[in-house]
Design a protein around this motif. Structure first.
Motif, PDB file in Angstrom:
ATOM      1  N   ALA A   2      17.567 -19.716  91.575  1.00 40.56           N
ATOM      2  CA  ALA A   2      17.561 -20.454  92.952  1.00 40.56           C
ATOM      3  C   ALA A   2      16.711 -19.382  93.572  1.00 40.56           C
ATOM      4  O   ALA A   2      17.074 -19.198  95.066  1.00 40.56           O
ATOM      5  CB  ALA A   2      19.175 -19.521  93.253  1.00 40.56           C
ATOM      6  N   GLY A   3      15.819 -19.415  92.629  1.00 39.59           N
ATOM      7  CA  GLY A   3      14.544 -18.404  93.614  1.00 39.59           C
ATOM      8  C   GLY A   3      14.277 -16.800  93.669  1.00 39.59           C
ATOM      9  O   GLY A   3      13.869 -16.272  94.266  1.00 39.59           O
ATOM     10  N   ASP A   4      15.580 -16.199  93.212  1.00 39.01           N
ATOM     11  CA  ASP A   4      15.508 -15.227  93.278  1.00 39.01           C
ATOM     12  C   ASP A   4      15.340 -14.373  92.222  1.00 39.01           C
ATOM     13  O   ASP A   4      16.574 -13.382  91.357  1.00 39.01           O
ATOM     14  CB  ASP A   4      16.923 -14.195  94.366  1.00 39.01           C
ATOM     15  N   ALA A   5      14.309 -13.923  91.988  1.00 40.90           N
ATOM     16  CA  ALA A   5      13.031 -13.363  90.920  1.00 40.90           C
ATOM     17  C   ALA A   5      13.462 -12.149  90.727  1.00 40.90           C
ATOM     18  O   ALA A   5      14.031 -12.072  89.222  1.00 40.90           O
ATOM     19  CB  ALA A   5      12.076 -13.815  90.833  1.00 40.90           C
ATOM     20  N   PRO A   6      13.600 -11.031  91.925  1.00 43.20           N
ATOM     21  CA  PRO A   6      13.994 -10.236  91.603  1.00 43.20           C
ATOM     22  C   PRO A   6      15.366  -9.383  91.474  1.00 43.20           C
ATOM     23  O   PRO A   6      15.443  -8.388  90.242  1.00 43.20           O
ATOM     24  CB  PRO A   6      14.043  -9.720  93.049  1.00 43.20           C
ATOM     25  N   ALA A   7      16.161 -10.284  91.439  1.00 45.39           N
ATOM     26  CA  ALA A   7      17.708 -10.474  91.399  1.00 45.39           C
ATOM     27  C   ALA A   7      17.896  -9.796  89.391  1.00 45.39           C
ATOM     28  O   ALA A   7      18.274 -10.016  88.687  1.00 45.39           O
ATOM     29  CB  ALA A   7      18.714 -10.995  92.369  1.00 45.39           C
ATOM     30  N   ALA A   8      17.202 -11.794  89.378  1.00 45.90           N
ATOM     31  CA  ALA A   8      17.454 -12.248  88.170  1.00 45.90           C
ATOM     32  C   ALA A   8      16.487 -11.135  87.056  1.00 45.90           C
ATOM     33  O   ALA A   8      17.162 -10.881  86.127  1.00 45.90           O
ATOM     34  CB  ALA A   8      16.812 -13.206  87.937  1.00 45.90           C
ATOM     35  N   THR A   9      16.135 -10.693  87.104  1.00 46.51           N
ATOM     36  CA  THR A   9      14.744  -9.710  86.344  1.00 46.51           C
ATOM     37  C   THR A   9      16.035  -8.429  86.354  1.00 46.51           C
ATOM     38  O   THR A   9      15.874  -7.531  85.259  1.00 46.51           O
ATOM     39  CB  THR A   9      14.082  -9.356  87.134  1.00 46.51           C
ATOM     40  N   LYS A  10      16.752  -7.765  87.685  1.00 39.05           N
ATOM     41  CA  LYS A  10      17.248  -6.536  87.619  1.00 39.05           C
ATOM     42  C   LYS A  10      18.620  -7.128  86.132  1.00 39.05           C
ATOM     43  O   LYS A  10      18.929  -5.770  85.464  1.00 39.05           O
ATOM     44  CB  LYS A  10      17.895  -6.141  88.313  1.00 39.05           C
ATOM     45  N   LEU A  11      19.677  -7.947  86.630  1.00 40.60           N
ATOM     46  CA  LEU A  11      20.031  -8.197  85.576  1.00 40.60           C
ATOM     47  C   LEU A  11      19.475  -8.987  84.305  1.00 40.60           C
ATOM     48  O   LEU A  11      20.391  -8.263  83.191  1.00 40.60           O
ATOM     49  CB  LEU A  11      20.696  -9.544  85.944  1.00 40.60           C
ATOM     50  N   ALA A  12      18.428  -9.016  84.066  1.00 37.01           N
ATOM     51  CA  ALA A  12      17.518  -9.231  82.998  1.00 37.01           C
ATOM     52  C   ALA A  12      18.264  -7.714  81.998  1.00 37.01           C
ATOM     53  O   ALA A  12      17.822  -7.492  80.438  1.00 37.01           O
ATOM     54  CB  ALA A  12      16.489 -10.530  82.952  1.00 37.01           C
ATOM     55  N   ASP A  13      17.042  -7.677  82.379  1.00 34.86           N
ATOM     56  CA  ASP A  13      16.471  -6.228  82.175  1.00 34.86           C
ATOM     57  C   ASP A  13      18.226  -5.276  81.753  1.00 34.86           C
ATOM     58  O   ASP A  13      17.616  -4.423  80.534  1.00 34.86           O
ATOM     59  CB  ASP A  13      15.946  -5.437  83.312  1.00 34.86           C
ATOM     60  N   ASP A  14      18.833  -5.297  82.456  1.00 31.55           N
ATOM     61  CA  ASP A  14      20.149  -4.261  81.818  1.00 31.55           C
ATOM     62  C   ASP A  14      20.884  -5.153  80.579  1.00 31.55           C
ATOM     63  O   ASP A  14      21.120  -4.521  79.713  1.00 31.55           O
ATOM     64  CB  ASP A  14      21.603  -4.817  83.295  1.00 31.55           C
ATOM     65  N   LEU A  15      20.778  -6.008  80.570  1.00 34.22           N
ATOM     66  CA  LEU A  15      21.361  -7.177  78.991  1.00 34.22           C
ATOM     67  C   LEU A  15      20.656  -6.886  78.037  1.00 34.22           C
ATOM     68  O   LEU A  15      21.135  -6.148  77.327  1.00 34.22           O
ATOM     69  CB  LEU A  15      21.486  -8.317  79.539  1.00 34.22           C
ATOM     70  N   ASP A  16      18.312  -6.375  78.424  1.00 30.31           N
ATOM     71  CA  ASP A  16      18.249  -6.610  77.241  1.00 30.31           C
ATOM     72  C   ASP A  16      18.712  -4.741  76.978  1.00 30.31           C
ATOM     73  O   ASP A  16      18.117  -4.384  75.556  1.00 30.31           O
ATOM     74  CB  ASP A  16      16.255  -6.366  77.960  1.00 30.31           C
ATOM     75  N   LYS A  17      19.143  -3.839  78.021  1.00 28.23           N
ATOM     76  CA  LYS A  17      19.088  -2.697  77.563  1.00 28.23           C
ATOM     77  C   LYS A  17      19.967  -2.160  77.026  1.00 28.23           C
ATOM     78  O   LYS A  17      20.891  -1.138  76.115  1.00 28.23           O
ATOM     79  CB  LYS A  17      19.074  -1.760  78.849  1.00 28.23           C
ATOM     80  N   ARG A  18      21.140  -3.258  76.928  1.00 23.35           N
ATOM     81  CA  ARG A  18      22.588  -2.685  76.941  1.00 23.35           C
ATOM     82  C   ARG A  18      22.986  -3.040  75.471  1.00 23.35           C
ATOM     83  O   ARG A  18      23.481  -2.861  75.199  1.00 23.35           O
ATOM     84  CB  ARG A  18      23.439  -2.840  77.837  1.00 23.35           C
ATOM     85  N   PHE A  19      22.424  -4.413  75.424  1.00 19.62           N
ATOM     86  CA  PHE A  19      22.832  -5.656  74.265  1.00 19.62           C
ATOM     87  C   PHE A  19      21.079  -5.291  73.401  1.00 19.62           C
ATOM     88  O   PHE A  19      20.869  -6.658  73.206  1.00 19.62           O
ATOM     89  CB  PHE A  19      22.989  -6.693  74.801  1.00 19.62           C
ATOM     90  N   PRO A  20      20.760  -4.575  73.179  1.00 15.40           N
ATOM     91  CA  PRO A  20      19.253  -4.630  71.700  1.00 15.40           C
ATOM     92  C   PRO A  20      19.388  -5.275  70.865  1.00 15.40           C
ATOM     93  O   PRO A  20      18.259  -5.932  70.611  1.00 15.40           O
ATOM     94  CB  PRO A  20      18.396  -3.408  72.093  1.00 15.40           C
TER      95      PRO A  20
END
Length: 221
Positions: free
Chosen positions: A156-174
């Motif tokens: 939907a074009g909201d790269a900053p919000a998507a990146t924030k959620l992706a980084d959180d997933l990466d951190k919590r589920f390595p």
């Protein structure tokens, strides 16, 4: 009556599912075995065959059953969206969310909201997708809902919000294979496309290639 498409005969996987699935369903019925899962399978088979009457029968079977009705409402929303009736699909999604909440299945409700956001994003309704993703975030949710929300926001074009959620997933589920090999590559590829970098998008998806025929999903029991 529900409108259902006829599956593309060139879709080998769909044809195999239809043939083998119907045989297994017929065997179960012959043995008088009954379960929500079988009715859900019957709905999917009817969708592949373009049998709107059969789809309507299965949805009617699930109506009013807590923890079951929501599945059929959301399946109907997907089928309706498939034939381009986006507004009606949105109404059915909202009913699925409400039904799941009524049954106490709050994370399932969030999953329906997130999937609806993704669908809107794929149809190009960026504003609607962002609004639906925000609604999903207000409900109790877990790993998969967050991943779908992130993908919806990226598309939907909201790269900053998507990146924030992706980084959180990466951190919590390595160490989580689903997150690392499926969810994150999709999200990062969508973000790269939003940033007009198709080469990076293709590279991001390489780690997901071995799993592309997999289907990590929830079912009704």
């Amino acid at each position: 009556m529900l409108v259902a498409p006829v599956a593309n005969p060139a879709d080998k996987q769909a044809k195999q599912f239809s043939t083998h699935g119907q045989a297994i369903l017929d065997q179960a019925r012959a043995r008088h075995i009954d379960s929500p899962l079988l009715h859900g399978t019957a709905y999917q088979l009817a969708f592949l065959k373009g049998d709107g009457a059969a789809m309507a029968r299965e949805q009617a079977w699930g109506a009013g059953k807590p923890g079951i009705e929501d599945y059929f409402l959301y399946a109907a929303s997907d089928a309706t969206a498939y034939v381009g009736q986006i507004a009606k699909a949105g109404d059915l999604s909202a009913r699925a969310v409400a039904s799941a909440q009524h049954a106490g299945e709050k994370e399932t409700a969030a999953a329906y909201a997130a999937e609806a956001a993704l669908r809107l994003a794929l149809f190009g309704d960026e504003s609607g997708a962002r609004s639906q993703a925000a609604a999903a975030e207000q409900l109790p949710n877990g790993r998969d809902v967050q991943a779908v929300n992130a993908l919806a926001l990226a598309l939907a074009g909201d790269a900053p919000a998507a990146t924030k959620l992706a980084d959180d997933l990466d951190k919590r589920f390595p160490q989580d294979t689903i997150v690392q090999a499926i969810h994150l590559p999709q999200i990062r590829a969508a973000i790269a496309l939003d940033m007009k970098d198709p080469t990076k998008a293709i590279a991001a998806l390489q780690s997901a290639a071995p799993y592309e025929l997999g289907c990590p999903s929830q079912t009704i029991a």
